[in-house]
Design a protein around this motif. Sequence first.
Motif, PDB file in Angstrom:
ATOM      1  N   ALA A 167       0.865  -1.194  -0.128  1.00 22.55           N
ATOM      2  CA  ALA A 167      -0.107  -0.131  -0.051  1.00 22.55           C
ATOM      3  C   ALA A 167       0.909   1.346  -0.025  1.00 22.55           C
ATOM      4  O   ALA A 167       0.489   2.360  -0.247  1.00 22.55           O
ATOM      5  CB  ALA A 167      -0.844  -0.133   1.251  1.00 22.55           C
ATOM      6  N   GLU A 168       2.005   0.998   0.636  1.00 22.26           N
ATOM      7  CA  GLU A 168       3.014   2.502   0.586  1.00 22.26           C
ATOM      8  C   GLU A 168       4.038   2.314  -0.590  1.00 22.26           C
ATOM      9  O   GLU A 168       4.754   1.310  -0.567  1.00 22.26           O
ATOM     10  CB  GLU A 168       3.466   2.577   1.993  1.00 22.26           C
ATOM     11  CG  GLU A 168       2.390   2.604   3.083  1.00 22.26           C
ATOM     12  CD  GLU A 168       1.722   3.862   3.043  1.00 22.26           C
ATOM     13  OE1 GLU A 168       2.558   4.871   2.642  1.00 22.26           O
ATOM     14  OE2 GLU A 168       0.519   3.861   3.219  1.00 22.26           O
ATOM     15  N   GLU A 210       7.057   3.396  -0.155  1.00 21.04           N
ATOM     16  CA  GLU A 210       8.334   2.909   0.442  1.00 21.04           C
ATOM     17  C   GLU A 210       8.508   1.514   0.592  1.00 21.04           C
ATOM     18  O   GLU A 210       9.603   0.953   0.417  1.00 21.04           O
ATOM     19  CB  GLU A 210       8.377   3.723   2.007  1.00 21.04           C
ATOM     20  CG  GLU A 210       9.764   3.562   2.414  1.00 21.04           C
ATOM     21  CD  GLU A 210       9.941   4.431   3.967  1.00 21.04           C
ATOM     22  OE1 GLU A 210       9.129   5.048   4.300  1.00 21.04           O
ATOM     23  OE2 GLU A 210      11.021   3.856   4.809  1.00 21.04           O
ATOM     24  N   SER A 211       7.382   0.683   1.107  1.00 20.65           N
ATOM     25  CA  SER A 211       7.620  -0.669   1.606  1.00 20.65           C
ATOM     26  C   SER A 211       7.379  -1.429   0.215  1.00 20.65           C
ATOM     27  O   SER A 211       8.108  -2.339  -0.107  1.00 20.65           O
ATOM     28  CB  SER A 211       6.613  -1.036   2.142  1.00 20.65           C
ATOM     29  OG  SER A 211       5.302  -0.684   1.894  1.00 20.65           O
ATOM     30  N   LEU A 240      11.092  -1.186  -1.073  1.00 25.30           N
ATOM     31  CA  LEU A 240      11.864  -2.020  -0.356  1.00 25.30           C
ATOM     32  C   LEU A 240      11.683  -3.556  -0.634  1.00 25.30           C
ATOM     33  O   LEU A 240      12.718  -4.168  -0.949  1.00 25.30           O
ATOM     34  CB  LEU A 240      11.522  -2.046   1.371  1.00 25.30           C
ATOM     35  CG  LEU A 240      12.243  -0.810   1.992  1.00 25.30           C
ATOM     36  CD1 LEU A 240      11.895  -0.669   3.434  1.00 25.30           C
ATOM     37  CD2 LEU A 240      13.895  -0.914   1.993  1.00 25.30           C
ATOM     38  N   MET A 284      -9.333  -0.202  -4.125  1.00 27.02           N
ATOM     39  CA  MET A 284      -7.987   0.211  -3.557  1.00 27.02           C
ATOM     40  C   MET A 284      -7.309   1.245  -4.563  1.00 27.02           C
ATOM     41  O   MET A 284      -6.525   1.909  -4.159  1.00 27.02           O
ATOM     42  CB  MET A 284      -7.104  -0.953  -3.450  1.00 27.02           C
ATOM     43  CG  MET A 284      -7.580  -1.845  -2.365  1.00 27.02           C
ATOM     44  SD  MET A 284      -7.835  -1.114  -0.698  1.00 27.02           S
ATOM     45  CE  MET A 284      -6.051  -0.767  -0.148  1.00 27.02           C
ATOM     46  N   MET A 301      -8.929   3.722  -5.683  1.00 25.06           N
ATOM     47  CA  MET A 301      -9.566   4.977  -5.085  1.00 25.06           C
ATOM     48  C   MET A 301      -8.548   5.375  -4.013  1.00 25.06           C
ATOM     49  O   MET A 301      -8.735   6.434  -3.707  1.00 25.06           O
ATOM     50  CB  MET A 301     -10.894   4.791  -4.676  1.00 25.06           C
ATOM     51  CG  MET A 301     -11.906   5.037  -5.961  1.00 25.06           C
ATOM     52  SD  MET A 301     -13.502   5.028  -5.297  1.00 25.06           S
ATOM     53  CE  MET A 301     -14.117   3.409  -5.763  1.00 25.06           C
ATOM     54  N   VAL A 302      -8.392   4.278  -3.101  1.00 23.35           N
ATOM     55  CA  VAL A 302      -7.656   4.622  -1.770  1.00 23.35           C
ATOM     56  C   VAL A 302      -6.284   4.916  -1.761  1.00 23.35           C
ATOM     57  O   VAL A 302      -5.778   5.799  -1.066  1.00 23.35           O
ATOM     58  CB  VAL A 302      -7.884   3.379  -0.926  1.00 23.35           C
ATOM     59  CG1 VAL A 302      -7.174   3.517   0.447  1.00 23.35           C
ATOM     60  CG2 VAL A 302      -9.379   3.253  -0.699  1.00 23.35           C
ATOM     61  N   LEU A 303      -5.460   4.212  -2.577  1.00 20.64           N
ATOM     62  CA  LEU A 303      -3.977   4.429  -2.516  1.00 20.64           C
ATOM     63  C   LEU A 303      -3.427   5.481  -3.427  1.00 20.64           C
ATOM     64  O   LEU A 303      -4.138   5.698  -4.656  1.00 20.64           O
ATOM     65  CB  LEU A 303      -3.207   2.835  -2.791  1.00 20.64           C
ATOM     66  CG  LEU A 303      -3.814   1.941  -1.884  1.00 20.64           C
ATOM     67  CD1 LEU A 303      -2.990   0.575  -2.224  1.00 20.64           C
ATOM     68  CD2 LEU A 303      -3.485   2.277  -0.416  1.00 20.64           C
ATOM     69  N   LYS A 332      14.907   7.257  11.737  1.00 21.96           N
ATOM     70  CA  LYS A 332      14.405   8.424  11.397  1.00 21.96           C
ATOM     71  C   LYS A 332      14.790   9.315  12.588  1.00 21.96           C
ATOM     72  O   LYS A 332      13.974  10.456  12.643  1.00 21.96           O
ATOM     73  CB  LYS A 332      12.923   8.287  10.958  1.00 21.96           C
ATOM     74  CG  LYS A 332      12.537   7.322  10.193  1.00 21.96           C
ATOM     75  CD  LYS A 332      11.899   7.898   8.916  1.00 21.96           C
ATOM     76  CE  LYS A 332      11.854   7.243   7.621  1.00 21.96           C
ATOM     77  NZ  LYS A 332      11.229   6.128   7.362  1.00 21.96           N
ATOM     78  N   PRO A 378       6.200   6.019  10.063  1.00 23.51           N
ATOM     79  CA  PRO A 378       7.968   6.041   9.688  1.00 23.51           C
ATOM     80  C   PRO A 378       8.416   4.424   9.348  1.00 23.51           C
ATOM     81  O   PRO A 378       9.496   4.314   8.782  1.00 23.51           O
ATOM     82  CB  PRO A 378       8.606   6.373  11.210  1.00 23.51           C
ATOM     83  CG  PRO A 378       7.493   6.980  11.909  1.00 23.51           C
ATOM     84  CD  PRO A 378       6.291   6.396  11.367  1.00 23.51           C
ATOM     85  N   GLY A 399       7.083   2.733   7.335  1.00 27.93           N
ATOM     86  CA  GLY A 399       6.419   2.235   5.828  1.00 27.93           C
ATOM     87  C   GLY A 399       5.198   1.595   5.768  1.00 27.93           C
ATOM     88  O   GLY A 399       4.670   1.005   4.629  1.00 27.93           O
ATOM     89  N   ALA A 400       4.537   1.638   7.065  1.00 26.98           N
ATOM     90  CA  ALA A 400       3.318   0.663   6.880  1.00 26.98           C
ATOM     91  C   ALA A 400       1.889   1.712   6.841  1.00 26.98           C
ATOM     92  O   ALA A 400       0.960   1.331   6.799  1.00 26.98           O
ATOM     93  CB  ALA A 400       3.022  -0.021   8.304  1.00 26.98           C
ATOM     94  N   GLY A 401       2.392   2.929   6.646  1.00 28.32           N
ATOM     95  CA  GLY A 401       1.156   3.931   6.318  1.00 28.32           C
ATOM     96  C   GLY A 401       0.423   4.293   7.623  1.00 28.32           C
ATOM     97  O   GLY A 401       0.480   3.659   8.826  1.00 28.32           O
ATOM     98  N   ASP A 402      -0.662   4.960   7.379  1.00 29.05           N
ATOM     99  CA  ASP A 402      -1.707   5.330   8.417  1.00 29.05           C
ATOM    100  C   ASP A 402      -2.689   4.490   8.372  1.00 29.05           C
ATOM    101  O   ASP A 402      -3.744   4.588   7.497  1.00 29.05           O
ATOM    102  CB  ASP A 402      -1.906   6.956   8.240  1.00 29.05           C
ATOM    103  CG  ASP A 402      -3.003   7.228   9.142  1.00 29.05           C
ATOM    104  OD1 ASP A 402      -3.823   6.532   9.874  1.00 29.05           O
ATOM    105  OD2 ASP A 402      -3.268   8.666   9.290  1.00 29.05           O
ATOM    106  N   ALA A 417      -6.306   4.581   6.243  1.00 25.25           N
ATOM    107  CA  ALA A 417      -6.230   3.640   5.060  1.00 25.25           C
ATOM    108  C   ALA A 417      -7.557   2.814   5.499  1.00 25.25           C
ATOM    109  O   ALA A 417      -8.371   2.732   4.174  1.00 25.25           O
ATOM    110  CB  ALA A 417      -5.253   2.610   4.819  1.00 25.25           C
ATOM    111  N   LYS A 447     -10.543   5.330   4.365  1.00 25.81           N
ATOM    112  CA  LYS A 447     -10.702   5.465   2.814  1.00 25.81           C
ATOM    113  C   LYS A 447     -11.225   4.282   2.198  1.00 25.81           C
ATOM    114  O   LYS A 447     -11.992   4.511   1.070  1.00 25.81           O
ATOM    115  CB  LYS A 447      -9.299   5.734   2.358  1.00 25.81           C
ATOM    116  CG  LYS A 447      -8.714   7.107   2.537  1.00 25.81           C
ATOM    117  CD  LYS A 447      -7.416   7.333   1.667  1.00 25.81           C
ATOM    118  CE  LYS A 447      -6.605   8.476   2.182  1.00 25.81           C
ATOM    119  NZ  LYS A 447      -5.043   8.273   1.422  1.00 25.81           N
TER     120      LYS A 447
END
Lengths: 104, 514
Positions: free
Chosen positions: A28-29, A31-32, A35, A82, A84-86, B302, B381, B383-386, B390, B393
């Motif tokens: 979902a992110e 950054e991840s 990685l 998803m 719409m969400v991401l 961080k 921080p 990387g798992a998001g809010d 989520a 949404k």
Amino acid sequence: MDMANQARIKETAEKYGNENVVVVIGAAEPESAGLTAETVMVGDPTMAGPLTNVALKLKVFHIFELKDLIDPAVYDEQLSMMEMVLDVDALCEEMENIRKECGC
Amino acid sequence: MTYPVIKAAAYVLVHAPNILLEHGTTITTERLLNPDSEYLKVLPKYLRSFDDAVNYAPNQVYIGNMKPEELRGYPTPWYANPVSGSRDGKYGEIMPEDEFYGLLRIVDRFELVELSPEFASQIKPKIEARNLFSAKQLAALDKTLDLSEIEKMVANNEADGLYLDGKLVGCVRAAHETDENLSAHVVFENLVSKASGALVLANLIKKHGINPLDIDYIIETSEEAIGDMNQRGGGNLAKAIGEVCDCLNATGSDVRGFCAGPAHGIIHACAMVKAGVFKNVVVLAGGSSAKLGMNSRDHVKKDMPALEDMVGGYAILISENDGVSPVVRTDIVGKHKIASGSSPQAVIQAIVADPLEENGLKITDIDVFAPELQNPELTVPAGAGDVPMANYKMIGAMAVKKGEIDKKDLMMFAEKHGVPGFAPTQGHIPSGVPLVGHVVDEIKEGKMQRAMIIGKGSLFLGRMTDLFDGISFIIEKNSGKTEEIKEDSEALKQEIRELIAGAIKEVADSLAGR
């Protein structure tokens, strides 16, 4: 990427050959997603899992990059919410960047 | 139909930076794999003080001194903008680590926790002043062991140390020579869960003036397995915790479902009360030592404090309808079925949209949703998001797909029907239940009609199934009617009388040849 998944990817690549394995990420992110992609291309950056110092150079995409290949009905049922969400643009951009950085 | 009610809720936190260093799995794994890593060297510098933990806005929300909405617009990062907090909360308290070590000794029935005489004599008056535990219970702190003996046991790997500011003050012994399920490490984890569970139950009883003898049944919903080598998850933490708090008329059992455990537990409790099996059922859980510092590697990277230093606990009392307390709508329960599928869309459909549609309600009929409520300052921080955002949404996007709202209003939906995350990343603790206390208050104050509590669980972590899990229920304003079943049965009786009368009349008419 957790150790069990790293082990599974390593095993799969050994069994079928690196050129025959494509990794599809659903993170979902950005950054991840980045990685995870980095891990299956050039090795585990956290130096903790089975892919530490193992550069599989696998092909890797985020599922949103493959939208055109997916049956629209399946996409609507499984992914449209998803989308719409991401932040799809940020995810795709991160994937492109990390592939470039890793030379894949 | 009459419904069970949520009569009371309590919440506690325990500040546990030394337990983080000794028992957090991110740290213990790193110690095993990279014992000389820079992260391990610098981590202690990133731990925060008890005062910092108390004055941390999300912690004040968790124990009820601030409303979740107050976090919206509060200057970020929250850790750098302390509030003037209190360890005592409307719903519970924040306990410092030294008192918690004393509590580990108090709840220990097998003399597995040893404290040094100096340390025990320091903390006894502190715990006594809290007025939560009896003189008889506090007497456990008089049985001590010389520090030299404790040092020997820890050095010989017969016990896990209890540390404060780098100094050994006590230990938790292994309960068996060879059984790994009774090793010092496992016993320690289980005692942390038991002690924090007992702390929250004691707070529930004290804050709400509950007679512990009125509690019939306790459901414990943490993620620990209590047992030995022949029955690793035998149980029963529920009864063990009830014993500490003098719930002498109660029995209980442990319900497990990863992070969804609390929501499953509450539904179990509601069913028991509605069926008349028990009148007062407490659903509760203490917290987890393993999850402390889970994302601390990223926090250190961080250059922010290792904020996952709080062990959590919650307790909720489910009782018979009193005509006042908010009800749990036992007829509107959402469940992620085995056949539901695991895509986020399938999950939201199953646990949010389906139960509402089946009962003629829209997504927008729910004033506030309580999904996983992890504090985003801990997860972003890493990387798992809010996580809560989520979820909001996703629920909003489902409302868009159902044509209830316009896509451009998605963010507005998330704000209107959600709250900022404020719970510690303790697995089962953030999963919906932290908002129950606030929801009960808002409904009682007439500011809210109904809320949906959502529990979700990652069952695949146990490697027995790759299924996901989720379950939801609705808390609603009490209509004030407590005798609805009686009224319903009177109406039914009248209907039957009328049907019989009609049938007799038909027979009489046919006999009369009409």
